[in-house]
Write an enzyme that holds these catalytic residues in place. Structure first.
Site, PDB file in Angstrom:
ATOM      1  N   HIS A   1       0.824  -1.216   0.000  1.00 54.74           N
ATOM      2  CA  HIS A   1       0.000   0.000   0.000  1.00 54.74           C
ATOM      3  C   HIS A   1       0.855   1.262   0.000  1.00 54.74           C
ATOM      4  CE1 HIS A   1      -4.217  -1.237   0.103  1.00 54.74           C
ATOM      5  NE2 HIS A   1      -3.794  -2.316   0.706  1.00 54.74           N
TER       6      HIS A   1
ATOM      7  N   GLY B   1      -9.004 -13.438  -7.522  1.00 55.54           N
ATOM      8  CA  GLY B   1      -9.448 -12.985  -6.200  1.00 55.54           C
ATOM      9  C   GLY B   1      -8.545 -13.457  -5.073  1.00 55.54           C
TER      10      GLY B   1
ATOM     11  N   SER C   1      -4.325 -11.281 -10.712  1.00 60.57           N
ATOM     12  CA  SER C   1      -4.793 -11.928 -11.943  1.00 60.57           C
ATOM     13  C   SER C   1      -5.233 -10.881 -12.961  1.00 60.57           C
ATOM     14  CB  SER C   1      -5.935 -12.899 -11.638  1.00 60.57           C
ATOM     15  OG  SER C   1      -6.941 -12.259 -10.895  1.00 60.57           O
TER      16      SER C   1
ATOM     17  N   ASP D   1       1.529  -4.004  -9.516  1.00 63.56           N
ATOM     18  CA  ASP D   1       1.124  -5.280 -10.104  1.00 63.56           C
ATOM     19  C   ASP D   1       1.530  -5.368 -11.569  1.00 63.56           C
ATOM     20  OD1 ASP D   1      -0.014  -5.372  -7.631  1.00 63.56           O
ATOM     21  OD2 ASP D   1      -2.087  -5.206  -8.331  1.00 63.56           O
TER      22      ASP D   1
ATOM     23  N   TYR E   1     -10.054   0.199  -0.635  1.00 63.13           N
ATOM     24  CA  TYR E   1      -8.786   0.522  -1.314  1.00 63.13           C
ATOM     25  C   TYR E   1      -8.770   2.007  -1.689  1.00 63.13           C
ATOM     26  CZ  TYR E   1      -4.783   0.211  -4.438  1.00 63.13           C
ATOM     27  OH  TYR E   1      -3.549   0.404  -5.031  1.00 63.13           O
TER      28      TYR E   1
HETATM   29  C1  GLA Z   1      -3.315  -3.874  -5.068  1.00 65.23           C
HETATM   30  C2  GLA Z   1      -2.998  -2.750  -6.070  1.00 65.23           C
HETATM   31  C3  GLA Z   1      -1.515  -2.402  -6.043  1.00 65.23           C
HETATM   32  C4  GLA Z   1      -1.044  -2.129  -4.622  1.00 65.23           C
HETATM   33  C5  GLA Z   1      -1.484  -3.251  -3.682  1.00 65.23           C
HETATM   34  C6  GLA Z   1      -1.168  -2.960  -2.253  1.00 65.23           C
HETATM   35  O1  GLA Z   1      -2.694  -5.053  -5.469  1.00 65.23           O
HETATM   36  O2  GLA Z   1      -3.352  -3.148  -7.377  1.00 65.23           O
HETATM   37  O3  GLA Z   1      -1.265  -1.297  -6.877  1.00 65.23           O
HETATM   38  O4  GLA Z   1      -1.474  -0.880  -4.169  1.00 65.23           O
HETATM   39  O5  GLA Z   1      -2.880  -3.500  -3.777  1.00 65.23           O
HETATM   40  O6  GLA Z   1       0.210  -2.884  -2.052  1.00 65.23           O
END
Ligand code: GLA
Length: 392
Positions: free
Chosen positions: A44, A131, A136, A181, A231
């Protein structure tokens, strides 16, 4: 058998070929794979100019495609109805939801002038749990962007490609994610972690060569519905905190600066900010230790990261805490170097760094104890860092 067997990339590719033949009577002219990711540390903070330290994992999305001489994309994702996407117009979000990752990527190519994309048939197969907090969606975006590169005969710079996929996620899936990601899935390399400086958007490889270490991923099989809204809320909290601190980047914030946030009506923003600042420090420190092959030093950082995510950032949940607690009870003596939740949280998976020779024993204990206490059967697998998105 607590550790899940894995369908190899070769087997997945063979499946994709077979399905393309079966559904569209075509041989693939393009075959692309993109891996999911786990994050070792740096959670995060990719949307806070932080550092993150993920690896691409041996679970993939594979797409097989062939031209079909029409202005249409016909796509089948296993278990879903066929989706037909017109390639003549600007793309817009539509149903079913999974097609939005594809529409968003197509729109990215259109906006950069790589358009029109010729009509094609494609099938999508995967051994990456959806999930499970293992990205994914990023893997789908990257695998598909790799196919589209082939269709328009252009190879994008890897950073541009990862950012195009992140924008697809923002604009078409409505998730205001950071860059971790997509960068992990794009830049992953065998036997390397990817240290991403999310301010400069520079990835740097950190070798992870030791064959006596294993990365154990434990999917709690829990997915809380509040995940998406929470989020966005965390992102907003960090933006508000940074504004109150009067800084333009978290990289300029020192622990002492946080004291001013204590004057807020409650300590929420203070705690959010404390997570960001401490997690950035832990991630830098962890990368430094790993470069010196000092793997044991990661344990305390991973433990502190989990606590901070649980108490200050409030993105963990009972099941993640339970899985981490069991790993910590096995402890250093039992071969556990460190354990924490990984990814966005509110369910999903934990990552545990283990000594290879004790891997099976650790997996068995995690599996039995977690099931006993939570009533859910977890899914566990071990991975090493693998190569990122590519044509096969
Ligand atoms: C999700 C988001 C990422 C990142 C993580 C937490 O996977 O897609 O960009 O913020 O949460 O680290």
């Amino acid at each position: 058998m607590p550790l899940q067997a894995n369908e190899s990339l070769a087997e997945l590719s063979a499946d994709a070929r077979t399905h393309l033949r079966q559904y569209y009577q075509q041989e693939p002219s393009l075959l692309a794979a993109a891996p999911g990711r786990v994050n070792l540390i740096g959670e995060h903070i990719d949307y806070c100019d932080g550092f993150v330290l993920p690896l691409a994992i041996n679970r993939h999305i594979v797409i097989a495609a062939a031209l079909n001489n029409s202005g249409m994309a016909r796509v089948r994702s296993m278990g879903e109805e066929e989706a037909v996407i017109s390639l003549e117009d600007p793309q817009a979000p539509a149903t079913p939801p999974w097609t939005n990752y594809l529409r968003g990527v197509l729109e990215g190519f259109r906006l950069r002038g790589s358009w029109p994309v010729p009509g094609f048939d494609a099938v999508i197969v995967s051994n990456l749990p959806i999930g499970g907090g293992l990205s994914s969606s990023a893997a789908l975006e990257l695998a598909f962007a790799t196919i589209v590169e082939g269709l328009v005969d252009t190879v994008l710079d890897t950073r541009e490609k990862a950012l195009l996929c992140q924008k697809a996620e923002h604009d078409f899936a409505g998730v205001p994610c950071g860059i971790m990601d997509q960068f992990a899935s794009a830049f992953g390399q065998q036997d390397n972690l990817v240290l991403i400086d999310c301010q400069s958007q520079d990835p740097e490889l950190v070798p992870f060569p030791s064959s006596d270490l294993s990365v154990l991923v434990a999917n709690t099989m829990i997915r809380h519905k509040l995940a998406d809204g929470e989020y966005r809320a965390r992102r907003e909290d960090t933006e508000r905190a940074l504004a109150l601190l009067g800084k333009s980047s978290w990289r300029e914030v020192n622990p002492a600066d946080l004291e001013t946030l204590r004057n807020e009506p409650d300590d929420l923003l203070f705690r959010r900010a404390r997570h960001v600042v401490s997690e950035i420090a832990r991630t830098r420190e962890s990368a430094k230790e790993l470069r010196q092959d000092n793997y044991a030093a990661l344990g305390p950082h991973m433990a502190a990261s989990h606590q901070s995510l649980r108490d200050d950032f409030e993105v963990s949940c009972g099941e993640l805490d339970l899985m981490v607690r069991i790993a910590n009870e096995i402890g250093f003596e039992g071969g556990v170097l460190g354990s924490r939740m990984t990814g966005g949280g509110f369910g999903g998976s934990t990552v545990t760094l283990c000594r290879g020779e004790q891997l099976h024993e650790i997996a068995a204990r995690l599996s039995v104890a977690y099931e006993e206490e939570s009533g859910h059967t977890p899914q566990l697998f071990a991975t090493r860092p693998v190569q990122g998105a590519r044509l096969l």
